[in-house]
Scaffold this active site. Structure first.
Site, PDB file in Angstrom:
ATOM      1  N   TYR A   1       0.794  -1.230   0.000  1.00  0.00           N
ATOM      2  CA  TYR A   1       0.000   0.000   0.000  1.00  0.00           C
ATOM      3  C   TYR A   1       0.827   1.281   0.000  1.00  0.00           C
ATOM      4  CZ  TYR A   1      -3.617  -3.364   1.133  1.00  0.00           C
ATOM      5  OH  TYR A   1      -4.459  -4.439   1.100  1.00  0.00           O
TER       6      TYR A   1
ATOM      7  N   ASN B   1     -13.140   3.876  -1.300  1.00  0.00           N
ATOM      8  CA  ASN B   1     -12.270   2.710  -1.200  1.00  0.00           C
ATOM      9  C   ASN B   1     -12.870   1.869  -0.085  1.00  0.00           C
ATOM     10  OD1 ASN B   1     -10.371   0.763  -0.651  1.00  0.00           O
ATOM     11  ND2 ASN B   1      -8.628   2.122  -0.940  1.00  0.00           N
TER      12      ASN B   1
ATOM     13  N   HIS C   1     -15.305  -6.867  -1.267  1.00  0.00           N
ATOM     14  CA  HIS C   1     -15.497  -8.266  -1.633  1.00  0.00           C
ATOM     15  C   HIS C   1     -16.583  -8.962  -0.821  1.00  0.00           C
ATOM     16  CE1 HIS C   1     -11.612  -7.078  -3.122  1.00  0.00           C
ATOM     17  NE2 HIS C   1     -11.184  -6.944  -1.891  1.00  0.00           N
TER      18      HIS C   1
ATOM     19  N   ASP D   1     -25.739  -1.964  -1.915  1.00  0.00           N
ATOM     20  CA  ASP D   1     -27.131  -1.531  -1.978  1.00  0.00           C
ATOM     21  C   ASP D   1     -27.291  -0.066  -1.595  1.00  0.00           C
ATOM     22  OD1 ASP D   1     -27.887  -4.030  -2.869  1.00  0.00           O
ATOM     23  OD2 ASP D   1     -28.762  -4.664  -0.960  1.00  0.00           O
TER      24      ASP D   1
ATOM     25  N   HIS E   1      -8.882   1.612  -5.486  1.00  0.00           N
ATOM     26  CA  HIS E   1      -8.049   0.665  -4.733  1.00  0.00           C
ATOM     27  C   HIS E   1      -6.599   1.041  -4.951  1.00  0.00           C
ATOM     28  CE1 HIS E   1     -11.423  -1.827  -3.743  1.00  0.00           C
ATOM     29  NE2 HIS E   1     -11.824  -1.704  -4.992  1.00  0.00           N
ATOM     30  N   ILE E   2      -5.846   1.125  -3.886  1.00  0.00           N
ATOM     31  CA  ILE E   2      -4.438   1.507  -3.956  1.00  0.00           C
ATOM     32  C   ILE E   2      -3.630   0.445  -4.687  1.00  0.00           C
ATOM     33  CG2 ILE E   2      -2.390   1.975  -2.552  1.00  0.00           C
ATOM     34  CD1 ILE E   2      -4.428   3.123  -0.435  1.00  0.00           C
ATOM     35  N   SER E   3      -3.868  -0.807  -4.365  1.00  0.00           N
ATOM     36  CA  SER E   3      -3.159  -1.902  -5.027  1.00  0.00           C
ATOM     37  C   SER E   3      -3.993  -2.412  -6.204  1.00  0.00           C
ATOM     38  CB  SER E   3      -2.903  -3.048  -4.040  1.00  0.00           C
ATOM     39  OG  SER E   3      -4.128  -3.663  -3.672  1.00  0.00           O
TER      40      SER E   3
ATOM     41  N   ARG F   1      -9.893 -11.342  -3.881  1.00  0.00           N
ATOM     42  CA  ARG F   1      -9.925  -9.895  -4.115  1.00  0.00           C
ATOM     43  C   ARG F   1     -10.359  -9.540  -5.537  1.00  0.00           C
ATOM     44  NH1 ARG F   1      -7.487  -7.525   0.328  1.00  0.00           N
ATOM     45  NH2 ARG F   1      -5.954  -8.842   1.387  1.00  0.00           N
TER      46      ARG F   1
END
EC number: 4.2.1.10
Length: 155
Positions: A34, A85, A91, A98, A111-113, A122
């Site tokens: 990260y 994020n 997941h 919703d 998402h950072i990665s 993931r």
């Protein structure tokens, strides 16, 4: 299934930047994945990006799913866009999905990665199908890109 969010609202409304579980540990937790930037650095980047357009942000982080859902509900009438994020809730959380589907403003999942280059679990996101767009794997720069996109879309 609803389509992407592209609604227009008053640009005086802030952009909500919402971060899920463990993102309060940015810079400390798995820096090899990260990076070394902190959540404060992310918020500073988002604020600077928004200010270039005369805009503002509301930045919030929570490790609690219900708190994030409440923030999304608030964003329904208070924001002009949402950068989210969801962390691990990406997941697992149908409930967060919703809540996000009720928004009529742009929603950008960040998402950072690169989640698609990581563990199999993931690879699935409950959030992506209801987001306007997804940015993954560009480090914290993805947040700035997401805010920039919302500012350009709503200008």
């Amino acid at each position: 299934m609803p389509g992407p969010r592209t609604g227009r609202l008053e640009v005086t409304r802030p952009i909500y930047v919402l971060n899920g579980p463990n993102l309060n540990l940015l810079g400390q937790r798995q820096p090899e994945v990260y990076g070394s930037e902190t959540l404060g650095d992310v918020e500073h980047l988002c604020r600077e990006t928004a200010e270039r357009y005369g805009r503002s942000i509301v930045a919030q982080q929570s490790n609690h799913e219900g708190v994030l859902i409440d923030l999304v509900h608030e964003a329904r009438t208070a924001s002009s866009g949402v950068v989210v994020n969801p962390g691990g809730y990406t997941h697992t959380s149908v409930a967060l999905r919703d809540a996000l589907v009720t928004l009529s403003v742009p929603v950008v999942e960040v998402h950072i990665s690169n989640v698609h280059a990581r563990e199999e679990f993931r690879h699935h996101s409950y959030i992506s199908p209801v987001a306007t767009g997804v940015i993954a794997g560009l480090g914290v720069a993805g947040y700035g890109l997401a805010v920039d996109y919302i500012c350009r879309t709503e200008s």
